[in-house]
Write an enzyme that holds these catalytic residues in place. Structure first.
Site, PDB file in Angstrom:
ATOM      1  NE  ARG A 170      -4.051  -1.792   1.846  1.00 39.36           N
ATOM      2  CZ  ARG A 170      -5.027  -2.249   2.780  1.00 39.36           C
ATOM      3  NH1 ARG A 170      -4.891  -1.805   4.062  1.00 39.36           N
ATOM      4  NH2 ARG A 170      -6.000  -2.901   2.562  1.00 39.36           N
ATOM      5  CE  LYS A 189     -15.828 -15.549  11.371  1.00 43.22           C
ATOM      6  NZ  LYS A 189     -16.157 -14.512  12.271  1.00 43.22           N
ATOM      7  N   GLY A 222      -6.466  -7.917   1.188  1.00 44.35           N
ATOM      8  CA  GLY A 222      -4.898  -8.276   1.644  1.00 44.35           C
ATOM      9  C   GLY A 222      -4.461  -9.363   1.576  1.00 44.35           C
ATOM     10  N   GLY A 258     -12.478  -4.555   2.193  1.00 46.40           N
ATOM     11  CA  GLY A 258     -13.805  -4.110   2.069  1.00 46.40           C
ATOM     12  C   GLY A 258     -14.212  -3.083   1.123  1.00 46.40           C
TER      13      GLY A 258
END
Length: 389
Positions: free
Chosen positions: A36, A188, A346, A369
């Protein structure tokens, strides 16, 4: 979406508050993944070359509004070889800056007003600056003081990285080359329900993998042993399967798994079909048949969007096989000019670098996200506020 950018803005001698995403991995005070930071450098160097006085605002981790030095940006400042200002609300240093200088403010999340997007905190943060530039796509899905609050106060623009993210993702989502294959994996289903719902309506094929895929297998009655999955999401999995059917999307679930008797890096690997999985087996990676099928699907796609690893990719070489096979196949097809490959998240990006394939992809997003929410079609508040009227 067309954004206001810094291309035609006179920044010489101006104090520019630049929002970057430096939420990087730090181990024992050393940065272990500077992706990043590297992606942010073109905008920083452009502003510096054009004579701006650049003050970077960023965060690290989740200090929950308290000054917890475990989350200090000092290692980032040292890595970049720039001064660290100990308090993000300090203004005393501004008078000492010259054109082209760059400094980094200490973690903006040391103040509770950041994540609350408190107007008073945003006003204090913006005070003393002439221009605000947002170059932090990865946090632009958050309506925080440093992404939205200051943009309401100062003339605000998108940096080169943010503009590039939106341009590439817009192109893929609006008019993708087909067949479009989406690969969605991770731990998840509960965190990726909306993106799965969006993708089965958009994509021609969707591969579901990782522990997320295990939940789908469980929902269909497959044996999953003592593995990570979400039994309370079985109805959701079945709903998505039906939604894919209604939209003529080929939903590709795991066919087999790499398992062990314990969840450890050095555990002995066995490949098993689901009817062979014992109650004490732990699923850790995609299986051989699943991996072969995934590679074949990539080879017949024109566009691939990928988020999430299909196993413990960091446990090389035993448990990275499924993930690295995806990365290698995407890289090969992209190099051959046969594939547009877009990757975000990530863990997924870390797997690209670990497999040596990052530079071969068409586009690697800095967002996790934010990447998912953009694909879902949500308005990202930190970006919407920069849109040209």
């Amino acid at each position: 979406m067309k954004l206001r950018t810094i291309d035609n803005v006179d920044v010489r001698g101006k104090y520019v508050l630049l929002r970057d995403d430096f939420n990087v991995q730090i181990v024992d005070g050393q940065i272990t993944d500077a992706f990043r930071i590297a992606q942010s450098m073109p905008t920083i160097e452009k502003l510096r070359a054009r004579g701006a006085r650049v003050v970077i605002v960023a965060h690290l981790g989740r200090p929950r509004g308290e000054r917890n030095m475990e989350f200090s940006l000092k290692p980032v400042a040292e890595y970049m070889n720039i001064p660290l200002i100990p308090d993000c609300l300090d203004k005393d240093f501004l008078g000492t800056m010259a054109d082209g200088d760059v400094v980094l403010l200490e973690n903006v999340r040391f103040y509770p007003g950041e994540e609350k997007n408190d107007p008073e905190f945003a006003a204090r943060l913006a005070d003393g600056y002439d221009i605000f530039v947002n170059d932090a796509f990865a946090v632009s899905h958050r309506a925080h003081a440093s992404t939205v609050g200051v943009a309401k106060i100062l003339p605000s623009y998108a940096g080169d990285l943010l503009a590039s993210e939106i341009r590439h993702l817009d192109a893929v989502m609006a008019n993708p080359a087909r067949p479009l294959l989406a690969i969605v994996a991770g731990s998840k289903i509960s965190t990726k329900i909306d993106v799965l719902r969006a993708l089965v309506k958009l994509a021609d094929r969707v591969i579901v993998g990782g522990a997320l895929g295990t939940t789908f297998n469980y929902a269909l009655g497959d044996r999953v042993g003592d593995s990570l999955y979400e039994p309370d999401q079985a109805d959701t999995a079945r709903e998505i399967i039906e939604l894919a059917r209604q939209n003529n999307c080929d939903l590709m679930l795991p066919l087999d798994k790499g398992v062990a008797k314990e969840f450890k890096r050095d555990a002995v690997r066995t490949n098993k079909d689901f009817d062979q999985i014992a109650d004490d087996d732990v699923i850790i990676d995609a299986g051989v048949a699943t991996t072969a099928r995934n590679v074949d699907a990539i080879k017949t796609a024109a566009t691939v969007i990928w988020n999430g690893t299909v196993g413990m990719a960091e446990w090389t070489p035993t448990w990275s096989q499924g993930t690295f096979a995806i990365a290698d196949a995407m890289a090969e097809q992209t190099r051959a000019g046969k594939l547009t490959s877009v990757v975000g998240g990530g863990d997924t990006v870390a797997a690209l670098y670990a497999s040596g394939t990052a530079d071969d992809m068409t586009y690697v997003s800095t967002g996790g996200g934010a990447f998912l929410e953009f694909i879902e079609g949500r308005d990202l508040p930190g970006i919407a506020i920069l849109a040209e009227k």
